[in-house]
Write a protein that holds these residues in place. Sequence first.
Motif, PDB file in Angstrom:
ATOM      1  N   PRO A 216       3.445 -56.914 -45.867  1.00  0.00           N
ATOM      2  CA  PRO A 216       4.001 -56.005 -46.876  1.00  0.00           C
ATOM      3  C   PRO A 216       3.332 -54.630 -46.936  1.00  0.00           C
ATOM      4  CG  PRO A 216       3.505 -58.171 -47.819  1.00  0.00           C
ATOM      5  CD  PRO A 216       2.825 -58.108 -46.503  1.00  0.00           C
ATOM      6  N   ILE A 217       2.228 -54.458 -46.220  1.00  0.00           N
ATOM      7  CA  ILE A 217       1.492 -53.194 -46.322  1.00  0.00           C
ATOM      8  C   ILE A 217       2.393 -52.006 -46.005  1.00  0.00           C
ATOM      9  CG2 ILE A 217      -0.323 -51.793 -45.270  1.00  0.00           C
ATOM     10  CD1 ILE A 217      -1.943 -54.386 -44.914  1.00  0.00           C
ATOM     11  N   TYR A 218       3.104 -52.082 -44.908  1.00  0.00           N
ATOM     12  CA  TYR A 218       3.874 -50.928 -44.429  1.00  0.00           C
ATOM     13  C   TYR A 218       5.071 -50.599 -45.329  1.00  0.00           C
ATOM     14  CZ  TYR A 218       0.864 -51.592 -40.410  1.00  0.00           C
ATOM     15  OH  TYR A 218      -0.240 -51.729 -39.610  1.00  0.00           O
ATOM     16  N   PRO A 219       5.937 -51.564 -45.650  1.00  0.00           N
ATOM     17  CA  PRO A 219       7.061 -51.203 -46.526  1.00  0.00           C
ATOM     18  C   PRO A 219       6.618 -50.768 -47.917  1.00  0.00           C
ATOM     19  CG  PRO A 219       7.017 -53.573 -46.124  1.00  0.00           C
ATOM     20  CD  PRO A 219       6.057 -52.956 -45.164  1.00  0.00           C
ATOM     21  N   GLN A 220       5.594 -51.398 -48.452  1.00  0.00           N
ATOM     22  CA  GLN A 220       5.152 -51.040 -49.802  1.00  0.00           C
ATOM     23  C   GLN A 220       4.534 -49.645 -49.846  1.00  0.00           C
ATOM     24  OE1 GLN A 220       2.625 -54.260 -51.102  1.00  0.00           O
ATOM     25  NE2 GLN A 220       4.344 -55.664 -51.425  1.00  0.00           N
ATOM     26  N   LEU A 221       3.700 -49.322 -48.858  1.00  0.00           N
ATOM     27  CA  LEU A 221       3.080 -47.992 -48.849  1.00  0.00           C
ATOM     28  C   LEU A 221       4.090 -46.916 -48.470  1.00  0.00           C
ATOM     29  CD1 LEU A 221      -0.478 -48.594 -47.335  1.00  0.00           C
ATOM     30  CD2 LEU A 221       0.206 -48.383 -49.727  1.00  0.00           C
ATOM     31  N   ALA A 222       5.028 -47.238 -47.590  1.00  0.00           N
ATOM     32  CA  ALA A 222       6.063 -46.262 -47.245  1.00  0.00           C
ATOM     33  C   ALA A 222       6.875 -45.896 -48.479  1.00  0.00           C
ATOM     34  CB  ALA A 222       6.977 -46.818 -46.160  1.00  0.00           C
ATOM     35  N   GLU A 223       7.212 -46.895 -49.282  1.00  0.00           N
ATOM     36  CA  GLU A 223       7.966 -46.625 -50.508  1.00  0.00           C
ATOM     37  C   GLU A 223       7.131 -45.822 -51.499  1.00  0.00           C
ATOM     38  OE1 GLU A 223      10.513 -48.993 -53.960  1.00  0.00           O
ATOM     39  OE2 GLU A 223       9.370 -50.126 -52.470  1.00  0.00           O
ATOM     40  N   LYS A 224       5.870 -46.179 -51.648  1.00  0.00           N
ATOM     41  CA  LYS A 224       5.009 -45.512 -52.625  1.00  0.00           C
ATOM     42  C   LYS A 224       4.790 -44.045 -52.286  1.00  0.00           C
ATOM     43  CE  LYS A 224       0.485 -45.906 -54.897  1.00  0.00           C
ATOM     44  NZ  LYS A 224      -0.733 -46.745 -55.049  1.00  0.00           N
ATOM     45  N   TYR A 225       4.646 -43.742 -50.984  1.00  0.00           N
ATOM     46  CA  TYR A 225       4.315 -42.373 -50.574  1.00  0.00           C
ATOM     47  C   TYR A 225       5.488 -41.634 -49.943  1.00  0.00           C
ATOM     48  CZ  TYR A 225      -0.442 -43.490 -51.795  1.00  0.00           C
ATOM     49  OH  TYR A 225      -1.571 -43.839 -52.506  1.00  0.00           O
ATOM     50  N   GLY A 226       6.669 -42.198 -50.030  1.00  0.00           N
ATOM     51  CA  GLY A 226       7.859 -41.503 -49.554  1.00  0.00           C
ATOM     52  C   GLY A 226       7.911 -41.310 -48.053  1.00  0.00           C
ATOM     53  N   ALA A 227       7.291 -42.215 -47.307  1.00  0.00           N
ATOM     54  CA  ALA A 227       7.298 -42.114 -45.849  1.00  0.00           C
ATOM     55  C   ALA A 227       8.558 -42.751 -45.277  1.00  0.00           C
ATOM     56  CB  ALA A 227       6.069 -42.799 -45.261  1.00  0.00           C
ATOM     57  N   VAL A 228       8.991 -42.259 -44.135  1.00  0.00           N
ATOM     58  CA  VAL A 228      10.062 -42.900 -43.381  1.00  0.00           C
ATOM     59  C   VAL A 228       9.448 -44.083 -42.648  1.00  0.00           C
ATOM     60  CG1 VAL A 228      11.676 -42.643 -41.464  1.00  0.00           C
ATOM     61  CG2 VAL A 228      11.398 -40.792 -43.128  1.00  0.00           C
ATOM     62  N   LEU A 229      10.021 -45.261 -42.823  1.00  0.00           N
ATOM     63  CA  LEU A 229       9.449 -46.488 -42.252  1.00  0.00           C
ATOM     64  C   LEU A 229      10.247 -46.966 -41.045  1.00  0.00           C
ATOM     65  CD1 LEU A 229       7.486 -48.948 -42.444  1.00  0.00           C
ATOM     66  CD2 LEU A 229       9.230 -50.031 -43.890  1.00  0.00           C
ATOM     67  N   VAL A 230       9.536 -47.210 -39.952  1.00  0.00           N
ATOM     68  CA  VAL A 230      10.059 -48.001 -38.837  1.00  0.00           C
ATOM     69  C   VAL A 230       9.474 -49.394 -39.043  1.00  0.00           C
ATOM     70  CG1 VAL A 230      10.086 -48.331 -36.343  1.00  0.00           C
ATOM     71  CG2 VAL A 230      10.207 -46.016 -37.294  1.00  0.00           C
ATOM     72  N   PRO A 231      10.265 -50.381 -39.458  1.00  0.00           N
ATOM     73  CA  PRO A 231       9.707 -51.663 -39.907  1.00  0.00           C
ATOM     74  C   PRO A 231       8.794 -52.344 -38.899  1.00  0.00           C
ATOM     75  CG  PRO A 231      12.000 -51.496 -40.538  1.00  0.00           C
ATOM     76  CD  PRO A 231      11.728 -50.328 -39.643  1.00  0.00           C
TER      77      PRO A 231
END
Length: 233
Positions: free
Chosen positions: A173-188
């Motif tokens: 969950p680190i990547y999706p949660q931090l991407a959402e929190k900091y407005g980053a574009v996520l490549v899952p």
Amino acid sequence: MRFHYLALLAVSTLALAACDKAPPPPSEASESAVDAPPQIPVMGPERRILAFGDSLLAGYGLEDGESYPDRMEQALRARGVNARIANAGVSGDTTAAGLQRLDFTLKSQAAKPELVIISLGGNDMLRSLPPAETRANMEAILKRLQAEKIPIVLLGMLAAPNLGRDYAAGFNPIYPQLAEKYGAVLVPFFLQPVIDKPDLLQGDHVHPTAIGIDAIVAATVDDVQDALPKMKG
């Protein structure tokens, strides 16, 4: 989601050690899966991008010009985007090592990047480092970039299943949660295009070949292009 590749990656201690050593002589260059850009000037202002991460960005085992940042730059230029990507990938880097050199890397750029592409955390997972440490380091990196008002593309990673459900529950969950929190574009999952495709992996079964890199670029170029700030005027 298939995990065969990650299982090999997690249990291969030899591959882990290889990340901290100089890469072996590259194999003979394979025909690229992404066409080279036209040999004509690309019009418009230069778009500076920073690729910041580990061996997956550094170009481990590849020829010059075959790394993910190199091929992404070429793919963007083929679309008419005057991209200039600085490769700040360091083989073997953990999130802690990345955080330690982030300020120096940003200050070393000729101009402030318009976008940062991040690929870190794979070495944390390989070494079974506590997910809480990975999260804290990654969050500090994203927070620093947010303070600079630099958009981010976050290249996600998944834990190998043999590390156990508890580890995966903390790491994935680190990547999706931090991407959402900091407005980053996520490549899952950055390595999804090369899973279970031996011809797209080097002999260590960890790092993509040149054609594997092209497959990853083809899968992520839209994310990178869309993440670039819109030009004014």
